[in-house]
Design a protein around this motif. Sequence first.
Motif, PDB file in Angstrom:
ATOM      1  N   ARG A  52     -30.821 -13.745  50.252  1.00 37.10           N
ATOM      2  CA  ARG A  52     -29.509 -12.670  49.919  1.00 37.10           C
ATOM      3  C   ARG A  52     -29.946 -11.370  49.038  1.00 37.10           C
ATOM      4  O   ARG A  52     -30.731 -11.303  48.667  1.00 37.10           O
ATOM      5  CB  ARG A  52     -28.787 -13.678  47.994  1.00 37.10           C
ATOM      6  N   HIS A  53     -28.972 -10.511  49.684  1.00 33.65           N
ATOM      7  CA  HIS A  53     -29.493  -9.084  49.337  1.00 33.65           C
ATOM      8  C   HIS A  53     -28.447  -8.550  47.311  1.00 33.65           C
ATOM      9  O   HIS A  53     -27.268  -9.022  47.760  1.00 33.65           O
ATOM     10  CB  HIS A  53     -28.788  -8.226  50.138  1.00 33.65           C
ATOM     11  N   ILE A  54     -29.606  -7.620  46.712  1.00 35.52           N
ATOM     12  CA  ILE A  54     -29.044  -6.921  45.625  1.00 35.52           C
ATOM     13  C   ILE A  54     -29.132  -5.955  45.596  1.00 35.52           C
ATOM     14  O   ILE A  54     -29.698  -5.341  46.507  1.00 35.52           O
ATOM     15  CB  ILE A  54     -29.070  -7.680  44.641  1.00 35.52           C
ATOM     16  N   THR A  55     -28.507  -4.813  44.638  1.00 26.69           N
ATOM     17  CA  THR A  55     -28.895  -3.605  44.286  1.00 26.69           C
ATOM     18  C   THR A  55     -28.222  -3.476  42.933  1.00 26.69           C
ATOM     19  O   THR A  55     -27.632  -3.876  42.410  1.00 26.69           O
ATOM     20  CB  THR A  55     -27.664  -2.915  45.533  1.00 26.69           C
ATOM     21  N   ILE A  56     -29.581  -3.080  42.640  1.00 25.46           N
ATOM     22  CA  ILE A  56     -29.848  -2.239  41.567  1.00 25.46           C
ATOM     23  C   ILE A  56     -29.259  -1.294  41.219  1.00 25.46           C
ATOM     24  O   ILE A  56     -30.082  -0.056  41.473  1.00 25.46           O
ATOM     25  CB  ILE A  56     -31.234  -2.638  40.669  1.00 25.46           C
ATOM     26  N   GLU A  57     -27.986  -0.806  40.406  1.00 19.58           N
ATOM     27  CA  GLU A  57     -27.625   0.239  40.757  1.00 19.58           C
ATOM     28  C   GLU A  57     -28.083   0.982  39.318  1.00 19.58           C
ATOM     29  O   GLU A  57     -27.967   0.873  38.146  1.00 19.58           O
ATOM     30  CB  GLU A  57     -26.215   0.751  40.733  1.00 19.58           C
ATOM     31  N   MET A  58     -28.418   1.820  38.868  1.00 21.58           N
ATOM     32  CA  MET A  58     -29.443   2.501  37.557  1.00 21.58           C
ATOM     33  C   MET A  58     -28.248   3.705  37.344  1.00 21.58           C
ATOM     34  O   MET A  58     -27.295   3.677  38.089  1.00 21.58           O
ATOM     35  CB  MET A  58     -30.624   3.702  37.465  1.00 21.58           C
ATOM     36  N   GLU A  59     -28.222   3.692  35.824  1.00 17.83           N
ATOM     37  CA  GLU A  59     -27.157   4.705  35.278  1.00 17.83           C
ATOM     38  C   GLU A  59     -26.854   6.214  35.770  1.00 17.83           C
ATOM     39  O   GLU A  59     -26.309   7.096  35.913  1.00 17.83           O
ATOM     40  CB  GLU A  59     -27.696   5.204  33.716  1.00 17.83           C
ATOM     41  N   ASP A  60     -28.287   6.924  36.372  1.00 15.96           N
ATOM     42  CA  ASP A  60     -28.567   7.948  36.591  1.00 15.96           C
ATOM     43  C   ASP A  60     -28.330   8.044  38.642  1.00 15.96           C
ATOM     44  O   ASP A  60     -28.221   9.494  39.183  1.00 15.96           O
ATOM     45  CB  ASP A  60     -29.749   8.555  36.813  1.00 15.96           C
ATOM     46  N   ILE A  68     -33.712 -11.529  47.795  1.00 18.39           N
ATOM     47  CA  ILE A  68     -33.616 -12.624  47.526  1.00 18.39           C
ATOM     48  C   ILE A  68     -33.823 -14.002  47.643  1.00 18.39           C
ATOM     49  O   ILE A  68     -32.633 -14.330  48.565  1.00 18.39           O
ATOM     50  CB  ILE A  68     -32.828 -13.079  45.595  1.00 18.39           C
ATOM     51  N   TYR A  69     -34.796 -15.163  47.284  1.00 17.25           N
ATOM     52  CA  TYR A  69     -35.138 -16.047  48.300  1.00 17.25           C
ATOM     53  C   TYR A  69     -34.280 -17.044  47.572  1.00 17.25           C
ATOM     54  O   TYR A  69     -35.725 -17.839  47.063  1.00 17.25           O
ATOM     55  CB  TYR A  69     -35.954 -16.699  48.837  1.00 17.25           C
ATOM     56  N   PRO A  70     -33.407 -17.681  47.911  1.00 15.08           N
ATOM     57  CA  PRO A  70     -32.679 -19.406  47.824  1.00 15.08           C
ATOM     58  C   PRO A  70     -33.919 -20.474  47.856  1.00 15.08           C
ATOM     59  O   PRO A  70     -33.357 -21.436  46.423  1.00 15.08           O
ATOM     60  CB  PRO A  70     -31.337 -19.042  48.165  1.00 15.08           C
ATOM     61  N   ASP A  71     -34.337 -21.035  48.775  1.00 14.23           N
ATOM     62  CA  ASP A  71     -34.970 -21.667  49.033  1.00 14.23           C
ATOM     63  C   ASP A  71     -36.679 -21.749  49.073  1.00 14.23           C
ATOM     64  O   ASP A  71     -37.368 -22.739  47.783  1.00 14.23           O
ATOM     65  CB  ASP A  71     -35.597 -21.705  50.354  1.00 14.23           C
ATOM     66  N   LEU A  72     -37.005 -20.412  48.098  1.00 15.56           N
ATOM     67  CA  LEU A  72     -38.238 -20.327  47.315  1.00 15.56           C
ATOM     68  C   LEU A  72     -37.793 -20.529  46.566  1.00 15.56           C
ATOM     69  O   LEU A  72     -39.391 -21.421  45.547  1.00 15.56           O
ATOM     70  CB  LEU A  72     -38.758 -18.804  47.939  1.00 15.56           C
ATOM     71  N   ALA A  73     -37.351 -20.230  45.171  1.00 14.27           N
ATOM     72  CA  ALA A  73     -37.086 -20.540  43.974  1.00 14.27           C
ATOM     73  C   ALA A  73     -36.043 -20.460  43.741  1.00 14.27           C
ATOM     74  O   ALA A  73     -35.057 -19.650  43.324  1.00 14.27           O
ATOM     75  CB  ALA A  73     -37.759 -19.160  42.990  1.00 14.27           C
ATOM     76  N   ILE A  75     -33.494 -22.411  41.380  1.00 13.71           N
ATOM     77  CA  ILE A  75     -33.188 -22.164  40.852  1.00 13.71           C
ATOM     78  C   ILE A  75     -32.876 -21.237  39.619  1.00 13.71           C
ATOM     79  O   ILE A  75     -32.299 -20.463  38.920  1.00 13.71           O
ATOM     80  CB  ILE A  75     -34.217 -23.209  39.189  1.00 13.71           C
ATOM     81  N   THR A  76     -34.586 -20.149  40.372  1.00 13.50           N
ATOM     82  CA  THR A  76     -34.781 -18.784  39.732  1.00 13.50           C
ATOM     83  C   THR A  76     -33.166 -17.754  40.161  1.00 13.50           C
ATOM     84  O   THR A  76     -32.831 -17.481  39.490  1.00 13.50           O
ATOM     85  CB  THR A  76     -36.259 -18.079  39.569  1.00 13.50           C
ATOM     86  N   VAL A  77     -33.346 -18.056  41.636  1.00 16.82           N
ATOM     87  CA  VAL A  77     -32.534 -17.794  42.223  1.00 16.82           C
ATOM     88  C   VAL A  77     -31.340 -17.962  41.787  1.00 16.82           C
ATOM     89  O   VAL A  77     -29.628 -16.904  41.088  1.00 16.82           O
ATOM     90  CB  VAL A  77     -32.800 -17.265  43.936  1.00 16.82           C
ATOM     91  N   GLU A  78     -30.551 -19.170  41.448  1.00 18.31           N
ATOM     92  CA  GLU A  78     -28.472 -19.299  41.381  1.00 18.31           C
ATOM     93  C   GLU A  78     -28.572 -18.544  39.046  1.00 18.31           C
ATOM     94  O   GLU A  78     -27.831 -18.850  39.276  1.00 18.31           O
ATOM     95  CB  GLU A  78     -28.879 -21.161  41.058  1.00 18.31           C
ATOM     96  N   ASN A  79     -29.645 -19.075  38.402  1.00 19.89           N
ATOM     97  CA  ASN A  79     -29.185 -18.245  37.712  1.00 19.89           C
ATOM     98  C   ASN A  79     -28.705 -16.724  37.294  1.00 19.89           C
ATOM     99  O   ASN A  79     -28.841 -16.282  37.001  1.00 19.89           O
ATOM    100  CB  ASN A  79     -31.112 -18.457  36.367  1.00 19.89           C
ATOM    101  N   PHE A  80     -30.465 -16.053  38.760  1.00 17.23           N
ATOM    102  CA  PHE A  80     -30.105 -14.716  38.083  1.00 17.23           C
ATOM    103  C   PHE A  80     -28.735 -13.948  38.749  1.00 17.23           C
ATOM    104  O   PHE A  80     -28.249 -13.317  39.171  1.00 17.23           O
ATOM    105  CB  PHE A  80     -31.620 -14.187  39.619  1.00 17.23           C
ATOM    106  N   ILE A  81     -28.461 -14.897  40.280  1.00 14.61           N
ATOM    107  CA  ILE A  81     -27.196 -14.543  40.681  1.00 14.61           C
ATOM    108  C   ILE A  81     -25.770 -14.792  39.605  1.00 14.61           C
ATOM    109  O   ILE A  81     -25.159 -13.651  39.768  1.00 14.61           O
ATOM    110  CB  ILE A  81     -27.207 -16.273  41.895  1.00 14.61           C
ATOM    111  N   LYS A  82     -25.819 -16.429  38.686  1.00 20.78           N
ATOM    112  CA  LYS A  82     -25.231 -16.432  37.536  1.00 20.78           C
ATOM    113  C   LYS A  82     -25.122 -15.379  36.430  1.00 20.78           C
ATOM    114  O   LYS A  82     -24.065 -15.114  36.722  1.00 20.78           O
ATOM    115  CB  LYS A  82     -25.496 -17.419  37.319  1.00 20.78           C
ATOM    116  N   LEU A  83     -26.218 -14.437  36.451  1.00 19.86           N
ATOM    117  CA  LEU A  83     -26.254 -13.764  35.434  1.00 19.86           C
ATOM    118  C   LEU A  83     -25.770 -12.268  36.331  1.00 19.86           C
ATOM    119  O   LEU A  83     -24.931 -11.687  35.277  1.00 19.86           O
ATOM    120  CB  LEU A  83     -27.841 -13.519  35.168  1.00 19.86           C
ATOM    121  N   LEU A 215     -24.568  -8.394  44.404  1.00 23.27           N
ATOM    122  CA  LEU A 215     -24.930  -8.889  45.148  1.00 23.27           C
ATOM    123  C   LEU A 215     -24.075  -8.602  46.257  1.00 23.27           C
ATOM    124  O   LEU A 215     -22.690  -8.354  46.473  1.00 23.27           O
ATOM    125  CB  LEU A 215     -24.561 -10.533  44.572  1.00 23.27           C
ATOM    126  N   ASN A 216     -25.220  -7.961  47.844  1.00 20.17           N
ATOM    127  CA  ASN A 216     -24.495  -7.987  48.570  1.00 20.17           C
ATOM    128  C   ASN A 216     -23.559  -8.774  49.469  1.00 20.17           C
ATOM    129  O   ASN A 216     -23.555  -8.281  50.469  1.00 20.17           O
ATOM    130  CB  ASN A 216     -25.183  -6.697  49.277  1.00 20.17           C
TER     131      ASN A 216
END
Length: 217
Positions: A52-60, A68-73, A75-83, A215-216
């Motif tokens: 899955r592809h994400i973008t972290i946009e900064m205030e500036d 991010i890799y759902p098959d690799l981790a 639980i971690t990816v599911e939690n991150f996407i939820k947040l 999440l893109n």
Amino acid sequence: MKKLSVFLSALMAFTMLMTGCSASKKAEPTPAPTQAQVQDTQKLDELTQNKRHITIEMEDGKKINAEIYPDLAPITVENFIKLVEEHFYDGLIFHRVIPGFMIQGGGFDAALNQKESESIKGEFSSNGVENPLPHTRGVLSMARTNEPDSASSQFFIMHEDGNFLDGEYAAFGKVTDEESLAVVDEIANVKTTTVSSKQMENVPVKTVAIKTITLND
């Protein structure tokens, strides 16, 4: 004739010198990978095909693109996407910055007040979970305390390789392009200080805030 002899001698010496330099610079053959290394690479390729592809946009306005890799981790990816979908990270900061190591964020606001979320299982080998993604430059991984299952929202991005973290922290993604790595470099090199009242070190003097994470796909 004497001049010609001197010239030929000099030319021969120069040729021998250049030949010697070439020989000294000859690259050593790269050793063939072991069967275990081949298997690790194949396993990593398999676990990172689905992404899955994400973008972290900064205030500036600057952006860090990552996958991010759902098959690799999972639980971690599911939690991150939820947040991300809850806009949990909006306005939070990179509160711990160590050049040559990593930048860490996702848990504190600009006033250094902690924003808490539910803890999840740590997906790394010393906690009984196979995770072959090495902590190389640009890799995203989850921060935690000494408790293996204490990761929640805080994540870090590797500024340089840190393979001593392999098997001890849940790596789950990677920055995808040089422009994004340049943003990581910029954040990693900001001036930092110690905030004694919060017992926090390596805190950027000037706030480095996340505007939002999207999440893109």
